[in-house]
Design a protein around this motif. Structure first.
Motif, mmCIF file in Angstrom:
data_model
loop_
_atom_site.group_PDB
_atom_site.id
_atom_site.type_symbol
_atom_site.label_atom_id
_atom_site.label_comp_id
_atom_site.label_asym_id
_atom_site.label_seq_id
_atom_site.Cartn_x
_atom_site.Cartn_y
_atom_site.Cartn_z
ATOM 1 N N HIS A 1 0.831 -1.209 0.000
ATOM 2 C CA HIS A 1 0.000 0.000 0.000
ATOM 3 C C HIS A 1 0.862 1.254 0.000
ATOM 4 O O HIS A 1 0.622 2.188 -0.749
ATOM 5 N N ARG A 2 1.843 1.232 0.863
ATOM 6 C CA ARG A 2 2.694 2.424 0.966
ATOM 7 C C ARG A 2 3.506 2.645 -0.311
ATOM 8 O O ARG A 2 3.738 3.777 -0.708
ATOM 9 N N SER A 3 3.905 1.546 -0.927
ATOM 10 C CA SER A 3 4.654 1.668 -2.173
ATOM 11 C C SER A 3 3.783 2.352 -3.236
ATOM 12 O O SER A 3 4.216 3.283 -3.915
ATOM 13 N N ILE A 4 2.559 1.876 -3.342
ATOM 14 C CA ILE A 4 1.658 2.476 -4.334
ATOM 15 C C ILE A 4 1.367 3.931 -3.989
ATOM 16 O O ILE A 4 1.378 4.808 -4.853
ATOM 17 N N GLN A 5 1.141 4.171 -2.705
ATOM 18 C CA GLN A 5 0.870 5.551 -2.270
ATOM 19 C C GLN A 5 2.041 6.456 -2.649
ATOM 20 O O GLN A 5 1.853 7.557 -3.155
ATOM 21 N N GLY A 6 3.241 5.970 -2.392
ATOM 22 C CA GLY A 6 4.447 6.738 -2.712
ATOM 23 C C GLY A 6 4.544 7.010 -4.202
ATOM 24 O O GLY A 6 4.820 8.135 -4.628
ATOM 25 N N GLN A 7 4.292 5.986 -5.006
ATOM 26 C CA GLN A 7 4.378 6.159 -6.455
ATOM 27 C C GLN A 7 3.333 7.150 -6.952
ATOM 28 O O GLN A 7 3.599 7.978 -7.813
ATOM 29 N N LEU B 1 14.322 9.418 -3.232
ATOM 30 C CA LEU B 1 13.508 8.708 -2.237
ATOM 31 C C LEU B 1 12.636 7.616 -2.824
ATOM 32 O O LEU B 1 12.532 6.530 -2.253
ATOM 33 N N ILE B 2 12.011 7.920 -3.972
ATOM 34 C CA ILE B 2 11.125 6.889 -4.526
ATOM 35 C C ILE B 2 11.956 5.697 -5.004
ATOM 36 O O ILE B 2 11.491 4.562 -5.021
ATOM 37 N N VAL B 3 13.205 5.953 -5.338
ATOM 38 C CA VAL B 3 14.081 4.848 -5.738
ATOM 39 C C VAL B 3 14.494 4.047 -4.512
ATOM 40 O O VAL B 3 14.345 2.824 -4.478
ATOM 41 N N ASP C 1 5.227 10.450 3.501
ATOM 42 C CA ASP C 1 5.188 11.739 4.207
ATOM 43 C C ASP C 1 5.948 12.807 3.435
ATOM 44 O O ASP C 1 5.479 13.924 3.267
ATOM 45 N N TYR C 2 7.120 12.424 2.940
ATOM 46 C CA TYR C 2 7.939 13.437 2.279
ATOM 47 C C TYR C 2 7.284 13.945 1.005
ATOM 48 O O TYR C 2 7.190 15.146 0.777
ATOM 49 N N TRP D 1 9.785 5.499 -12.264
ATOM 50 C CA TRP D 1 9.474 4.933 -10.953
ATOM 51 C C TRP D 1 8.003 5.068 -10.552
ATOM 52 O O TRP D 1 7.639 4.823 -9.423
ATOM 53 N N CYS D 2 7.176 5.481 -11.510
ATOM 54 C CA CYS D 2 5.742 5.458 -11.220
ATOM 55 C C CYS D 2 4.994 5.130 -12.498
ATOM 56 O O CYS D 2 3.793 5.310 -12.597
#
Ligand code: SF4
Lengths: 255, 409
Positions: B191-197, B225-227, B237-238, B298-299
Motif C-alpha cells: 500500500h505504501r509503495s503504491i501511495q508513494g508512487q 527517495l522513490i528509488v 510523508d515526504y 518509478w511510477c
C-alpha cells in the motif's frame, strides 16, 4: 544597410560583408590560438581590401566555434542557422545543407524560407570531418589540396573499415606497406569519410537539392564520394567555405 | 525584488529535508553492521518491497553512482576500473561501483558491505554480470530476478514465469534472514509503495502547469527517495510535503526558472556531473525542462498494480517498466508526455553507458518528428564518466536547437 558575418572555425576564420543583401567581399585566414585576434584580423583585412571603414558596418553577427569570443559582434549565432541561411541565400531551392568543417560535420534541412527545420551533428569523433582527411593526407604524404583530386584516379578504391581516425590511419599505413596503389587508398579514405557523413545526413532524411558547404566542400574527392552515396549531384558554390559567414551577414541584416 | 531575492524564492524549502532523510538513510545503512540489520544491494528497478517487509536495508549502487557522478569522482573511478581490465564501453555506473568496492573510495567513504545482492534485469543485461562480480567479490548470496523483455505486451507464460520467482525471492530472503516473511506486513508495504508512487506522479504532474513549478533537474534530485525507500512511510510523508510545496508555488505563480518561454522534454539518464551547467544553459534560453522519461520510470507501471494484491501484480509491474519494453511502446509513452506537458522540443541524452535506454532513440526521434513535428536534439555522453562530455560541442548544439525551437514558436 551594410552588415558583416564573422565565422570563426577551428582552423580558419572567415568574414563576409554584405550591402543590402549584395556580397561586397569575403575573406579567409587562419584562426591560430586567439579567437579575438583572428576575428579582428580577418575583419580588418577584408575592410581594407574593400576600402571600407569599420564604422560603416551597421550590424555584425559572429558564428562558429569561436562565436562567443568575438567581442565586437552584435550577436553570436550558431553555425547551424548561419549555414542554413547562407545556403538559402546562395540558392533558395536548396533543401539540405551538408557542412563539413575542420572538426565537425553536420547536416541540416532548410525550408522554402531558409529556416532550419532539423539538424544533426557528428558525435564526438573526428571521423567524417576535415581533420580525418587531414590526418590521412599526412599519412599518405600528399598535399591536402591535391588529396581529393587524386582519389578520382582510383581504379578500385580500397576498403577502410575503421571509423576511428587513429585506427584508420594504421589501416592506411598497412595498406601502403602492402604496396596498394596510392590512388586506391586515397579513394578508400574518401569513401570512408563520405559514408560517415551520408549515414548522419540520412538520420534527418536528407532531401534534394543538396548543397555542400564548409572547407571540405573544396575537396572534389569528397564531393564525388558523397554524390555516389546519395546517388545525385551535390551543389558546391565557389563561396562554400565562407557560406557560414555569408549567412551570419544576412542574419545581421535582420537584427 | 532583487535577482537574489527572486532566486531565493525559487529555492525549494523541501530540499533540506530531503538531504536530511538521505543522510539518515546512509548513516543507518553504514552502521548496519553494528545494529545487526542486514544490507542488500539491489538494482534500481528491482522489487524492493519484500526487502522492506523483511527489515533489510536496501542500498542502491546506481543511486550511489549518481552521487559519484555529481561529486565529479566518476572519471577517476571509471579509469581505475579500466585499469582492472573492464572495457570503457561498459556502463559507467558499473565501472564506478566495481572500482569503488575495491577502493572504499568515492563519496561517503564507500557503500556499506552487502549481506546479499538482489539483481533484477528489467533495466539491462549489464547488471547480471556486474552483480555476479560483486557477489564473488563480497562472497555473499545473489538473487537474480529474471524479467523477460516485453517486445509487445505481456504473455501469460511470462506472467507465470515471473510470478513464480516472487516465491523464490521470498524463500531466498527467508533463508538469508533466517526469519519468516510476514504477509500482513507485505500488504501494508505494498500500500505504501503504491501511495508513494502515486504521490511521486502527482509531484511530476505539477509540471503541466505553466510556468512549471519544477524542472527535470529538480526531479532528478527529488527522485532519490522513490528509488531508495519505496514502500516506507518516509516516502509517503515526504512526497506529501513536496506536493504541497509544488502546489503553493503554483498558487503563488513561482516558476522554476525566471522566464519560462519554452518547454522541453528530456530523455534518458541525467548527466550527473553537468546538472548545474545544463540547467543554467537551458535557463539562459528561457527553456524549462518540464519533464523527463527517467524520473517517470518509478511510477510508470502503476496501472498494472492491483492495490489489493500487490505481491501477485508486482510481477507484471516490474516486468513492464520503461527499459524493458519495445521501442513502439516507448515512443508511445514519449508522445503521451509531449502532449501532457505541452513541450516545444525534445532533448535526448544518447547515453553510451546505458544501451537499453539509448538504442532506440533514433527511431523514437523519427517517430516524434513524424507524429508531432517537434525538433529533437542529441547529446552524446556517459552519465558518470566526465571524459565523454565535450562542452563546446554540446554548447553549440543546444544553442542551435534553441534557435530552431524559438524559430518555430
Ligand atoms: S546499463 Fe543502464 S540500466 Fe543498466 S545499470 Fe547502467 S545505467 Fe542502469
Amino acid at each position: 544597410m551594410r552588415t558583416a558575418g564573422i565565422d570563426i572555425g577551428s582552423i580558419t576564420a572567415k568574414a563576409a560583408i554584405l550591402d543590402t543583401g549584395k556580397i561586397l567581399g569575403t575573406r579567409v585566414s587562419f584562426t591560430g590560438y586567439n579567437v579575438e585576434i583572428a576575428a579582428k584580423k580577418v575583419f580588418e583585412d577584408l575592410l581594407e581590401e574593400l576600402g571600407l571603414k569599420a564604422q560603416s558596418i551597421e550590424r555584425i553577427v559572429s558564428t562558429g566555434y569561436g562565436r562567443n569570443g568575438v567581442a565586437f559582434a552584435h550577436k553570436a549565432m550558431t553555425e547551424i542557422i548561419c549555414h542554413g541561411t547562407g545556403a538559402h541565400y546562395l540558392n533558395p531551392r536548396v533543401r539540405t545543407v551538408i557542412d563539413v568543417g575542420g572538426q565537425d560535420s553536420k547536416a541540416l534541412l532548410v525550408d522554402e524560407n531558409g529556416a532550419v527545420k532539423d539538424f544533426v551533428m557528428n558525435d564526438k569523433c573526428a571521423a567524417g570531418t576535415g581533420r580525418f582527411l587531414e590526418v590521412m593526407a599526412r599519412a599518405m604524404e600528399v598535399n591536402l589540396d591535391d588529396f581529393g583530386a587524386l582519389s578520382l584516379n582510383a581504379g578500385s578504391p580500397s576498403k577502410i573499415s575503421s571509423i576511428c581516425t587513429v585506427f584508420a590511419e594504421s589501416e592506411v599505413i598497412s595498406l601502403i606497406s602492402k604496396g596498394e596503389v596510392r590512388e586506391n587508398i586515397i579513394a578508400g579514405i574518401h569513401d570512408s569519410a563520405a559514408s560517415r557523413v551520408y549515414a548522419m545526413a540520412q538520420r534527418i532524411g536528407a532531401t534534394p537539392p543538396i548543397m555542400m558547404t564548409g572547407g571540405v566542400a573544396k575537396n572534389i574527392g569528397m564531393v564525388r564520394a558523397l554524390e555516389k552515396k546519395f546517388n545525385q549531384t551535390i551543389e558546391v558554390s565557389d563561396l562554400a567555405q565562407v557560406n557560414g559567414a555569408i549567412g551570419a551577414a544576412v542574419l545581421a541584416g535582420r537584427l | 525584488m532583487s535577482t537574489q531575492e527572486q532566486k531565493n524564492k525559487r529555492k525549494f524549502r523541501s530540499a533540506g529535508r530531503m538531504r536530511e532523510i538521505m543522510t539518515e538513510y546512509y548513516i543507518e545503512a553504514k552502521s548496519a553492521s553494528q545494529t545487526g540489520k542486514p544490507v542488500a544491494w539491489i538494482t534500481s528497478g528491482g522489487p524492493v518491497e519484500p526487502l522492506i517487509v523483511m527489515d533489510v536495508i536496501p542500498v542502491y549502487p546506481e543511486n550511489y553512482g549518481a552521487m559519484i557522478g555529481a561529486s565529479h569522482m566518476g572519471s577517476d573511478l571509471c579509469a581505475k576500473a579500466e585499469a582492472m581490465g573492464y572495457s570503457m564501453d561498459l556502463c559507467s555506473y558499473a565501472r564506478a561501483d566495481i572500482a569503488c568496492a575495491l577502493e572504499n573510495g568515492g563519496p561517503i567513504g564507500g557503500l556499506p558491505k552487502p549481506d546479499m545482492l538482489v539483481c533484477c534485469n528489467n533495466i539491462c543485461g549489464t547488471v547480471l554480470k556486474w552483480y555476479e562480480i560483486q557477489a564473488r567479490y563480497f562472497n555473499v548470496p545473489l538473487f537474480i530476478f529474471d524479467t523477460p523483455f516485453c517486445h509487445t505486451g505481456f504473455s501469460d507464460a511470462a506472467r507465470t514465469y515471473v510470478r513464480k520467482q516472487i516465491d523464490e525471492y521470498i524463500d531466498f530472503l527467508e533463508t538469508v534472514c533466517r526469519k519468516k516473511f510476514d504477509l500482513d506486513k507485505s500488504i501494508e508495504v505494498g500500500h505504501r509503495s503504491i501511495q508513494g508512487q502515486r504521490l511521486w506522479q502527482k509531484v511530476l504532474d505539477t509540471a503541466t502547469h505553466k510556468p512549471s513549478p519544477m524542472t527535470a533537474f529538480d526531479a532528478f534530485f527529488f527522485l532519490a527517495l522513490i528509488v531508495t525507500l519505496r514502500g516506507t512511510q518516509t516516502v509517503v510523508d515526504y512526497y506529501t510535503e513536496l506536493l504541497d510545496e509544488m502546489n503553493e508555488r503554483i498558487e503563488q505563480g513561482i516558476g522554476a526558472i525566471e522566464n519560462e518561454r519554452y518547454r522541453i522534454l528530456w530523455d534518458n539518464l541525467p548527466i550527473w556531473y553537468r546538472l548545474k551547467w545544463l540547467s543554467e544553459k537551458f535557463a539562459s534560453h528561457d527553456a524549462c525542462l518540464v519533464a523527463d522519461t527517467y524520473t517517470t520510470a518509478w511510477c510508470g507501471t502503476m496501472k498494472y498494480i492491483d492495490e489489493n494484491n500487490f505481491i501477485d501484480s508486482m510481477a507484471e509491474a516490474y516486468t513492464r517498466i520503461y527499459l524493458n519494453i519495445g521501442v513502439d511502446e516507448m515512443a508511445e509513452s514519449v508522445l503521451g508526455m509531449i502532449d501532457k506537458y505541452e513541450v516545444d522540443g525534445v532533448v535526448m541524452h544518447s547515453n553510451r553507458s546505458c544501451k537499453p535506454y539509448s538504442f532506440g532513440q533514433y527511431d523514437i526521434q523519427q517517430i516524434i518528428q513524424k507524429e508531432k513535428g517537434l525538433p529533437c536534439m542529441m547529446i552524446e555522453s556517459h552519465m558518470v564518466d566526465e571524459r565523454s562530455f565535450s562542452e563546446s560541442q554540446v554548447d553549440a548544439r543546444i544553442d542551435a536547437f534553441m534557435e530552431i525551437v524559438s524559430q518555430r514558436k
